[in-house]
Design an enzyme around this catalytic site. Sequence first.
Site, mmCIF file in Angstrom:
data_model
loop_
_atom_site.group_PDB
_atom_site.id
_atom_site.type_symbol
_atom_site.label_atom_id
_atom_site.label_comp_id
_atom_site.label_asym_id
_atom_site.label_seq_id
_atom_site.Cartn_x
_atom_site.Cartn_y
_atom_site.Cartn_z
ATOM 1 N N THR A 61 49.982 45.712 42.814
ATOM 2 C CA THR A 61 51.169 45.022 42.314
ATOM 3 C C THR A 61 51.231 45.082 40.791
ATOM 4 O O THR A 61 52.310 44.966 40.216
ATOM 5 C CB THR A 61 51.140 43.542 42.732
ATOM 6 O OG1 THR A 61 49.824 43.037 42.470
ATOM 7 C CG2 THR A 61 51.448 43.375 44.215
ATOM 8 N N ASP A 62 50.075 45.273 40.133
ATOM 9 C CA ASP A 62 50.041 45.173 38.667
ATOM 10 C C ASP A 62 50.960 46.189 37.982
ATOM 11 O O ASP A 62 51.725 45.835 37.093
ATOM 12 C CB ASP A 62 48.594 45.256 38.129
ATOM 13 C CG ASP A 62 47.863 46.519 38.538
ATOM 14 O OD1 ASP A 62 48.336 47.229 39.466
ATOM 15 O OD2 ASP A 62 46.805 46.807 37.939
ATOM 16 N N LEU A 149 34.018 45.614 40.811
ATOM 17 C CA LEU A 149 33.893 44.220 40.379
ATOM 18 C C LEU A 149 34.002 44.113 38.858
ATOM 19 O O LEU A 149 33.778 43.058 38.286
ATOM 20 C CB LEU A 149 32.569 43.623 40.876
ATOM 21 C CG LEU A 149 32.366 43.721 42.401
ATOM 22 C CD1 LEU A 149 31.014 43.156 42.808
ATOM 23 C CD2 LEU A 149 33.490 43.008 43.159
ATOM 24 N N SER A 150 34.366 45.216 38.251
ATOM 25 C CA SER A 150 34.677 45.272 36.830
ATOM 26 C C SER A 150 33.500 44.986 35.906
ATOM 27 O O SER A 150 33.550 44.126 35.027
ATOM 28 C CB SER A 150 35.853 44.352 36.493
ATOM 29 O OG SER A 150 36.599 44.975 35.487
ATOM 30 N N ASP A 196 41.584 42.884 34.759
ATOM 31 C CA ASP A 196 40.130 42.737 34.673
ATOM 32 C C ASP A 196 39.726 41.935 33.444
ATOM 33 O O ASP A 196 38.909 41.014 33.516
ATOM 34 C CB ASP A 196 39.453 44.113 34.596
ATOM 35 C CG ASP A 196 39.747 44.968 35.812
ATOM 36 O OD1 ASP A 196 40.383 44.463 36.758
ATOM 37 O OD2 ASP A 196 39.343 46.144 35.808
#
Length: 407
Positions: A61-62, A149-150, A196
């Site tokens: 969606t970003d 998980l950045s 993130d």
Amino acid sequence: MRWPTEPATAVCRRPSSTLTDKEFLVNLDLAVLDAYRGLTGTEPEGIWRAPGRINLIGEHTDYNDGFVLPFALPQAAYLAAGRRGDGRIRIVSVDLGETVEYALAELSPGNAGWHSYLAGVFWAMREAGHTVGGADLALASDVPIGAGLSSSAAIECVLVSALNDLYDLGIEPMQRAKLARVTENAYVGAPTGLMDQAASTLCEEGRALFLDCRSLEVEQVPFDPAAHGYAVLVVDTLTRHSHADGEYATRRADCERAAELLGVPALRDVSVEGLDERLEALGDERLVRRARHVVTEDARVLEACTALREDDFRALGELMTASHASMRADYEITEASVDLTVEVALAQGAAGARMTGGGFGGCVLVLAETGQLDAIGTEVTAAFTDSGRKAPPLFVARPAAGAGRLT
Ligand code: ADP
Ligand code: MG
């Protein structure tokens, strides 16, 4: 790199995470302190922490100007830091056992290697006009690398936080997240959105972070599953798709095309009401499905915020499962191991489950009553090993705090 891989029984014994917070702090605190002393022979001016993150709901969606809802993980990057007056940077990575040295004057975008995520922070802050000098840095992190998980945002954000404090810059949190993003986009050269870095910088303990990717408006939404008898189990399927970049690019192009055909700036501007009739105008079955995922996913993020404000974890679970179904059928970004995880978790009575991250593998989030975690972990593991897969690492994700100074 420590990656909590304990079996589900152990996850249940320590529901806040596979290691207690104290163990996390003591271990990585001491590790960076020791490394800093080894590097400089002196004490650091402070120790900072910035977490990895996971997206609760709102996938792909970003870049459609839509909504995301990440929360910060207990796993984090830790940095011991002190200023230097000679315009030089020295960085030691405890995890990699490597030390690098730079002169501030020689920083330029495109430098490769793990240290570019840190050197780039100095560059981005100086480009933005902030007065930042040199520093000695010792880094350690338990955010697993490349699991979605950045880990990259964690190391950028921990340094932005440290330099902001050390050089007394007074930069607002959202601005700090943007500087970390500039580091990743312009210096490292990875074209990522702001989620993130915003999550690693802005998240609060016991909350998820609603982010409107168009206005960059944020809201701290209460999210404390443990207080309501629930937990979020993260299952790393260990599947990493080598074609993910190309698939991402084609999805993005499809979304842009669909928005253009619908006459809106971005798919975020399409309402779920009357969606099916509106999408008929696209005249292309694939574009219809791609657009339907994005539009319904935005709606699910908003509904998830409502569910969280009402502590309605059943409703949240249903939205997560619907998100997965949409990613699977409409966006076509799931694959066998994530679908298997979701299927087994739901069969074991999970409230909801979905793949999180860009797709084609990575991690699955399972929302379940705490008492069901053991059975879910055991059955998912059995389903993996029975089908010839490696047992997936599991951990319980408790919504943790964003970047800040520890000492
Ligand atoms: P992720 O999804 O984990 O963010 P990325 O590819 O975006 O994956 O970023 C991972 C990169 O970040 C690593 O290859 C490394 O260059 C850097 N990195 C992350 N954590 C560490 C660490 N603890 N020490 C050194 N470099 C790290
Ligand atoms: Mg990254």
